[in-house]
Design an enzyme around this catalytic site. Structure first.
Site, PDB file in Angstrom:
ATOM      1  CB  CYS A 115     -19.551  -7.412   1.039  1.00 46.50           C
ATOM      2  SG  CYS A 115     -18.396  -8.319   2.054  1.00 46.50           S
ATOM      3  CG  HIS A 255     -17.431  -4.567  -1.277  1.00 43.31           C
ATOM      4  ND1 HIS A 255     -17.470  -4.044  -0.004  1.00 43.31           N
ATOM      5  CD2 HIS A 255     -16.909  -5.819  -1.165  1.00 43.31           C
ATOM      6  CE1 HIS A 255     -17.008  -4.945   0.844  1.00 43.31           C
ATOM      7  NE2 HIS A 255     -16.655  -6.015   0.167  1.00 43.31           N
ATOM      8  CG  ASN A 285     -14.038  -6.306   2.808  1.00 45.86           C
ATOM      9  OD1 ASN A 285     -15.108  -5.782   3.119  1.00 45.86           O
ATOM     10  ND2 ASN A 285     -13.971  -7.422   2.113  1.00 45.86           N
TER      11      ASN A 285
HETATM   12  O1  UT7 Z   1     -15.954  -8.768   0.673  1.00 49.94           O
HETATM   13  C1  UT7 Z   1     -15.702 -10.039   0.171  1.00 49.94           C
HETATM   14  C2  UT7 Z   1     -14.651 -10.657   1.029  1.00 49.94           C
HETATM   15  N1  UT7 Z   1     -13.548 -11.258   0.439  1.00 49.94           N
HETATM   16  C3  UT7 Z   1     -12.744 -10.781  -0.537  1.00 49.94           C
HETATM   17  O2  UT7 Z   1     -12.995  -9.806  -1.155  1.00 49.94           O
HETATM   18  C4  UT7 Z   1     -11.500 -11.541  -0.810  1.00 49.94           C
HETATM   19  C5  UT7 Z   1     -11.183 -11.652  -2.264  1.00 49.94           C
HETATM   20  N2  UT7 Z   1      -9.877 -12.242  -2.400  1.00 49.94           N
HETATM   21  C6  UT7 Z   1      -8.724 -11.530  -2.343  1.00 49.94           C
HETATM   22  O3  UT7 Z   1      -8.763 -10.319  -2.156  1.00 49.94           O
HETATM   23  C7  UT7 Z   1      -7.435 -12.257  -2.597  1.00 49.94           C
HETATM   24  O4  UT7 Z   1      -7.721 -13.572  -2.994  1.00 49.94           O
HETATM   25  C8  UT7 Z   1      -6.493 -12.294  -1.348  1.00 49.94           C
HETATM   26  C9  UT7 Z   1      -5.921 -10.898  -1.093  1.00 49.94           C
HETATM   27  C10 UT7 Z   1      -7.242 -12.782  -0.138  1.00 49.94           C
HETATM   28  C11 UT7 Z   1      -5.322 -13.223  -1.627  1.00 49.94           C
HETATM   29  O5  UT7 Z   1      -4.653 -12.834  -2.807  1.00 49.94           O
HETATM   30  P1  UT7 Z   1      -4.358 -13.914  -3.952  1.00 49.94           P
HETATM   31  O6  UT7 Z   1      -3.624 -13.207  -5.007  1.00 49.94           O
HETATM   32  O7  UT7 Z   1      -5.653 -14.572  -4.321  1.00 49.94           O
HETATM   33  O8  UT7 Z   1      -3.388 -14.905  -3.213  1.00 49.94           O
HETATM   34  P2  UT7 Z   1      -3.561 -16.468  -2.910  1.00 49.94           P
HETATM   35  O9  UT7 Z   1      -4.647 -16.703  -1.929  1.00 49.94           O
HETATM   36  O10 UT7 Z   1      -3.621 -17.213  -4.215  1.00 49.94           O
HETATM   37  O11 UT7 Z   1      -2.190 -16.758  -2.234  1.00 49.94           O
HETATM   38  C12 UT7 Z   1      -0.920 -16.557  -2.898  1.00 49.94           C
HETATM   39  C13 UT7 Z   1       0.185 -16.825  -1.907  1.00 49.94           C
HETATM   40  C14 UT7 Z   1       0.007 -18.114  -1.125  1.00 49.94           C
HETATM   41  O12 UT7 Z   1       1.282 -18.713  -0.957  1.00 49.94           O
HETATM   42  P3  UT7 Z   1       1.740 -19.946  -1.889  1.00 49.94           P
HETATM   43  O13 UT7 Z   1       0.706 -21.010  -1.641  1.00 49.94           O
HETATM   44  O14 UT7 Z   1       1.696 -19.413  -3.290  1.00 49.94           O
HETATM   45  O15 UT7 Z   1       3.088 -20.253  -1.360  1.00 49.94           O
HETATM   46  C15 UT7 Z   1      -0.500 -17.646   0.200  1.00 49.94           C
HETATM   47  O16 UT7 Z   1      -0.197 -18.523   1.256  1.00 49.94           O
HETATM   48  O17 UT7 Z   1       0.266 -15.786  -0.925  1.00 49.94           O
HETATM   49  C16 UT7 Z   1       0.245 -16.353   0.377  1.00 49.94           C
HETATM   50  N3  UT7 Z   1      -0.406 -15.429   1.298  1.00 49.94           N
HETATM   51  C17 UT7 Z   1       0.245 -14.461   1.955  1.00 49.94           C
HETATM   52  N4  UT7 Z   1       1.529 -14.081   1.968  1.00 49.94           N
HETATM   53  C18 UT7 Z   1       1.872 -13.038   2.739  1.00 49.94           C
HETATM   54  C19 UT7 Z   1      -1.715 -15.378   1.630  1.00 49.94           C
HETATM   55  N5  UT7 Z   1      -1.922 -14.380   2.513  1.00 49.94           N
HETATM   56  C20 UT7 Z   1      -0.729 -13.800   2.730  1.00 49.94           C
HETATM   57  C21 UT7 Z   1      -0.299 -12.734   3.526  1.00 49.94           C
HETATM   58  N6  UT7 Z   1       1.006 -12.379   3.487  1.00 49.94           N
HETATM   59  N7  UT7 Z   1      -1.143 -12.032   4.299  1.00 49.94           N
END
Ligand code: UT7
Length: 328
Positions: A115, A255, A285
């Protein structure tokens, strides 16, 4: 050595027609529109048609950037394509693009910094022009991330989209152009965001396919924390190197990964949202394509004026990051 001032003299973007909405994703994985919007800010993203590869997207964006720069393909000395989704291992997507454009005089290579690739590309190209080696360089960020996204993995499939943005770099008048670059990498975090299969470590096999090694794997929350830490810091460092302050910023072009990450950078820089280009709600993204597409849209919308101070900042797989200050 006397360095020439270098700036962006033309921008262009292309996104495929096909829209993948949050509502459609609700039918594919256990997720919902409300979660995606509040956690990421993304409402929809674009998907390349089956017959479109990265060079096809890059081609459309490049034609617009070349026209906007008021030059012809014959004037291009070099083409750099920043991408993690090349058409194939080799020839490079830049060579495929050179042929499509008919830019016979241009050298061509791909650049891999995920990215951050577009900012790495700008830094490389601007130095080649500043030293007098070349006059016009096409820098493209282009991705077909849908081809390496696992649409059964809700952690990643909601995030990514396809698109391309292009700029032409050339000499500009004294006082304008790029004022600084800040690039960085932390290979120790490479595991956090990767596609492992198909390379020399893990060549393509029935096993790599069935174990989904050709898809993006991401430790989302760790990448999130890294991004929050690095975005504001990299932008501040680029400003410091340029001898400028956060108050000087007219437009931040970050980004487009997650609106909460962008918000954290705005807080650190004390910038209001009006001074930031945000379009991830429409495109998600697009990795290396995110910043040049956002820039091209800002130009289209009349948000960029002569003499404005623009700051680009990005982060991504590698891990990598980059920031730059430009006087338009
Ligand atoms: O260009 C670089 C590429 N990558 C990025 O920029 C990614 C950077 N990271 C992020 O944007 C965030 O970490 C995410 C959007 C990917 C995830 O958000 P988060 O606030 O970090 O959530 P998390 O991974 O800590 O997950 C929280 C909960 C989990 O459930 P439990 O374990 O708390 O029960 C996940 O399983 O949300 C759940 N979850 C979802 N729920 C509904 C993860 N993905 C989803 C989804 N829909 N799509």
């Amino acid at each position: 050595m006397n360095l020439h001032p270098v700036g962006i003299i033309g921008t262009g973007k292309y996104v495929p027609d096909r829209i993948l909405s949050n509502q459609e994703l609700e039918q594919m994985v256990e997720t919902n529109d409300e979660w995606i919007v509040t956690r990421t800010g993304i409402r929809e993203r674009r998907m390349a048609a089956p017959e479109q590869a990265t060079s096809d997207l890059a081609y459309q964006a490049s034609l617009k950037a070349i026209a906007a720069a008021g030059i012809t393909v014959e004037d291009l000395d070099l083409i750099i394509v920043s991408t993690i989704t090349p058409d194939m291992f080799f020839p490079s997507t830049a060579c495929l693009l050179q042929e499509k454009l008919g830019a016979k005089k241009a050298a061509a290579f791909d650049l891999s910094a995920a990215c951050s690739g577009f900012i790495y590309g700008l830094a490389t190209a601007s130095n080649m022009i500043a030293t007098g080696m070349y006059k016009h360089i096409l820098v493209v960020g282009a991705e077909t991330l849908s081809r390496i996204t696992d649409y059964t993995d809700r952690n990643t499939c909601i995030l990514f989209g396809d698109g391309a943005g292009a700029v032409v770099l050339g000499q500009v008048e004294e006082g304008r152009g790029f004022k600084s670059f800040e690039l960085g990498a932390d290979g120790g975090g490479g595991e956090l965001l990767r596609v492992s299969g198909g390379g020399s470590r893990l060549p393509s096999s029935a096993d790599t396919v069935s174990s989904k090694q050709h898809y993006i794997h991401m430790a989302g929350n760790d990448v999130f924390k890294f991004a929050v830490r690095i975005m504001g810091g990299a932008a501040e460092e680029a400003l410091r190197k340029a001898g400028m302050n956060k108050e000087d910023i007219n437009l931040l072009v970050p980004h487009q990964a997650n609106v909460r990450i962008i918000q954290s950078a705005l807080n650190r820089l004390d910038l209001p949202e009006e001074k930031c280009m945000i379009n991830l709600d429409k495109y998600g993204n697009m990795s290396a394509a995110s910043i040049p597409v956002a820039l091209a849209e800002a130009v289209e919308q009349g948000r960029v004026h002569e003499g404005d101070c623009l700051v680009f900042v990005g982060f991504g797989g590698g891990l990598t990051w980059g920031a730059s200050v430009l006087i338009w």
